[in-house]
Each structure stands twice: as structure tokens, then as C-alpha cells.
Design an enzyme around this catalytic site. Structure first.
Site, PDB file in Angstrom:
ATOM      1  N   SER A   1       9.298  -8.029   9.900  1.00  0.00           N
ATOM      2  CA  SER A   1       8.280  -9.082   9.793  1.00  0.00           C
ATOM      3  C   SER A   1       7.193  -8.993  10.852  1.00  0.00           C
ATOM      4  O   SER A   1       6.136  -9.608  10.705  1.00  0.00           O
ATOM      5  CB  SER A   1       8.947 -10.465   9.880  1.00  0.00           C
ATOM      6  OG  SER A   1       9.721 -10.581  11.058  1.00  0.00           O
TER       7      SER A   1
ATOM      8  N   ASP B   1       6.774 -19.576  15.314  1.00  0.00           N
ATOM      9  CA  ASP B   1       8.004 -20.222  14.888  1.00  0.00           C
ATOM     10  C   ASP B   1       9.141 -19.761  15.797  1.00  0.00           C
ATOM     11  O   ASP B   1       8.894 -19.266  16.897  1.00  0.00           O
ATOM     12  CB  ASP B   1       8.292 -19.957  13.400  1.00  0.00           C
ATOM     13  CG  ASP B   1       8.385 -18.460  13.075  1.00  0.00           C
ATOM     14  OD1 ASP B   1       8.586 -17.659  14.006  1.00  0.00           O
ATOM     15  OD2 ASP B   1       8.253 -18.097  11.890  1.00  0.00           O
TER      16      ASP B   1
ATOM     17  N   HIS C   1       8.762 -15.550  15.844  1.00  0.00           N
ATOM     18  CA  HIS C   1       7.562 -14.735  15.652  1.00  0.00           C
ATOM     19  C   HIS C   1       6.394 -15.230  16.506  1.00  0.00           C
ATOM     20  O   HIS C   1       6.198 -16.435  16.647  1.00  0.00           O
ATOM     21  CB  HIS C   1       7.138 -14.763  14.181  1.00  0.00           C
ATOM     22  CG  HIS C   1       8.205 -14.289  13.241  1.00  0.00           C
ATOM     23  ND1 HIS C   1       9.103 -15.156  12.671  1.00  0.00           N
ATOM     24  CD2 HIS C   1       8.511 -13.043  12.798  1.00  0.00           C
ATOM     25  CE1 HIS C   1       9.933 -14.461  11.896  1.00  0.00           C
ATOM     26  NE2 HIS C   1       9.598 -13.184  11.960  1.00  0.00           N
TER      27      HIS C   1
END
Length: 356
Positions: free
Chosen positions: A47, A328, A331
Site C-alpha cells: 500500500s 491513518d 500510512h
């Protein structure tokens, strides 16, 4: 009487020419990479580099508000309020963002001229608790594109691959095992498989491979929540991150030493760890005043950023994402990635990409 005007003219010419050499020298340094422009970027990993491969129809927070609120203004599949590492590496290389593998059937052929991203959120070197294809499978996808003539030898003349992987492997390991027993052996296996993977990418034609090391995992919000986001978990940093990064650096160094042409490094470790630690120690330099607490967080431990319950937001977002390092629980924000990228530029950590 005629000698002095001649002398003055001679001195002026010498100084003028000297000044021109200095200017040209600076210009060569500043625009060094334009001599050998990168034409294609291929991306593999998780990600931190995924720009939209995750299926938006499934359980994908990155396709839900408030993700993407900073850039591009709506959810775009990135696990951030804005850009991720891929965006900034592409910016540095002066290459437009490569097409996402999952959308390859919906883009025109000319849109593939920038390369392709095979990165999926949740992936690892090995199978993880998430559904994203692991790195070996991502490279299988890449090989199939080559076999189908989507990319040919000419596409790899000035190409670069970006690899970001392993965080989910360690999350999976600690979740399954609940202890650190056997961890050093597992770290070795992760690094060894990573090296096998990057060698394969190189053998498929990509000229240079950038491998990101691990950022300080102990400083991610899901680790610092136990201290109310006040301090990093140094146990995680020391037991996992330091050992992984040391093994990776040594393995890549050995790999480059085996190359016949020692004039350039074909495998490059991108020191994300050092850059993150620098930003954490000097946050005000990057206008960040919230180093460890995430900007977007669930209203309780049961919920997370982007989660809705009967159309009710079960999360809260900070007033200024640009002042936060993390978006978050796992990340960075757009501002966080930009700060890390800025530090990498200052340290000339990306210059090896252009050494031929």
C-alpha cells in the site's frame, strides 16, 4: 598607454569565461538526469506504493472518503489523504504515473508508455493475512505482460522498478505467532526471497531496481497507540526493522559486487528508514506538528478511518492533514511522504538511479 586597456580587456575575458564554466558546471549537476531520461517506471509491492490496484467494489477503505481528501480531492485507491511514495518517485524521474495493472484493460495503449504498477495493498513477500497477490505473483503478472508483447525489449532501455514490500509479512508473522520466537530466521527468509524477486525483475529486462528498506515500524500509529501516540516502540524497531534493513543492505551490496560492470549500481536500496527518522526528529522543518498521532482515526478502537455504520461516519479527521505525518494507523499523509521525499532529495539518495 595601450597596454593597460589590453590588460583590463584580457582580465575581463578570463573572468567572463571562468564564470561561464562555473554556471555550466552547476547546470550539469542540477540537470544531470536529463542526459539519460527514464522512460518507464514499474512498481511492485504494498500500500505504500499502490496507486489504485485494489478492487474498489470490495472492502477497500482507500476507495472511500475521506481518503484522497488532499489529492486528488476524492478517494483514488491510495492509502493516504493524497499521494504515496510512487507519486513522488515518478515526479523525481519526470515520468507520468504508470498505469495500474488492474485497470490495464480500460486504458488506451499509449497510456502504457509510462510503465505499469503491479503493487497491491496488503501484499507481502510471502502470503499474508490480506488478499493482495504476493510479490512473486505480481512479477508473474509482469512476465505475462511481456509474453503478451504489451512491453518489449525497447521499453526497458531506460527503465526503473520500484519495490516496497515486507511490512505485511511481519504483521502477519507477529499476528500468527504472538511472539518473537523464530523471528530472526523469518527475517532472513523475507530478505532472501526479496533478493530473488528483484533479481527476477532485473532478468525480465528492467535496467535498475530501487528497493525500499523498512521505515521505523515501531513509530507507526498502530504501534504508538499504547503510549497514547507519545513515543515509538523501540522494541519493534530494534528486533525487526534494524535487522531487516541491515540484511537487505548487505545482500544488495553483495549483489552489485557480482555485476561485471562496477561503474554503476543496478540495485539500489532507498533508505526510507533514515528519512523517516530525520523527519520525526525535525518535524518543524517540514511544517509538521503532529508526528505520531494519525490524522484520521476511528471514534473508538472498534472502528477505523473510512468506516461507516448505517451511513454514519465512525471516524474523525484532524483539521489540518498537512501538519500530520501519519494519515491513518499505518500510512503516512501526503505531507508525510513529501517530507520523506524532500529528505531523500537533500541527501541525494536518488542520484544513483542516473549513474550509468
Amino acid at each position: 598607454m595601450d597596454f593597460f586597456p589590453f590588460l583590463l580587456s584580457f582580465i575581463f575575458i578570463i573572468l567572463h569565461l571562468s564564470g561561464q564554466r562555473v554556471v555550466r558546471g552547476e547546470d550539469d549537476i542540477q540537470h544531470h538526469h536529463h542526459k539519460e531520461p527514464i522512460t518507464k517506471l514499474f512498481v511492485f509491492g504494498d500500500s505504500y506504493v499502490d496507486t489504485g490496484n485494489l478492487n474498489k467494489k470490495g472492502f477497500a477503505p482507500s476507495w472511500k472518503q475521506p481518503y484522497g481528501v488532499t489529492f486528488p480531492g476524492k478517494p483514488s485507491g491510495r492509502f493516504s489523504d493524497g499521494r504515496v511514495l510512487t507519486d513522488y518517485i515518478a515526479e523525481y524521474l519526470n515520468v507520468k504515473l504508470p498505469a495500474s495493472y488492474s485497470k490495464r484493460e480500460y486504458v488506451a495503449p499509449h497510456q502504457l508508455k509510462n510503465g505499469m504498477s503491479f503493487a497491491f495493498c496488503g501484499t507481502g513477500v510471502f502470503e499474508t493475512l490480506n488478499q493482495g497477490p504476493n510479490m512473486t505473483t505480481q512479477i508473474d503478472f509482469f512476465q505475462k505482460e511481456i509474453e503478451d508483447k504489451v512491453f518489449t525489449a525497447s521499453d526497458f532501455i531506460n527503465s526503473v522498478a520500484l519495490v516496497s514490500v515486507a511490512i505485511n509479512d511481519y504483521n502477519c508473522y507477529t499476528t500468527k505467532n504472538g511472539s518473537i520466537e523464530g523471528l530472526p530466521s523469518f527475517i532472513s527468509s523475507v530478505v532472501n526471497q526479496t533478493i530473488k524477486n528483484v533479481i527476477r525483475i532485473k532478468e525480465l529486462g528492467v535496467k535498475k531496481v530501487i528497493i525500499s528498506n523498512l521505515l521505523p515500524l515501531g513509530c507507526l500509529p498502530y504501534e504508538t497507540t499504547l503510549s497514547s501516540f507519545k513515543q515509538c516502540n523501540e522494541t519493534t524497531n530494534n528486533l525487526i526493522v534494524t535487522y531487516h534493513n541491515t540484511l537487505l543492505t548487505e545482500a544488495v551490496k553483495k549483489l552489485n559486487q557480482q555485476i561485471e560492470d562496477h561503474s554503476s549500481s543496478l540495485f539500489i536500496v532507498l533508505d526510507i528508514y533514515d528519512s523517516f527518522m530525520w523527519v520525526l526528529k525535525h518535524p518543524s522543518t517540514y511544517n509538521i506538528n503532529n508526528e505520531l498521532e494519525p490524522c484520521c482515526i476511528g471514534v473508538s478502537s472498534k472502528y477505523f478511518c473510512g468506516m461507516l455504520m448505517e451511513k454514519v461516519k465512525m471516524y474523525k479527521v484532524c483539521e489540518n492533514p498537512e501538519s500530520a505525518l501519519f494519515w491513518d494507523m499505518g500510512h503516512p499523509t501526503d505531507a508525510g511522504w513529501h517530507a520523506v521525499y524532500t529528505r531523500l532529495r537533500i541527501m541525494n539518495a536518488l542520484e544513483n538511479i542516473y549513474d550509468h
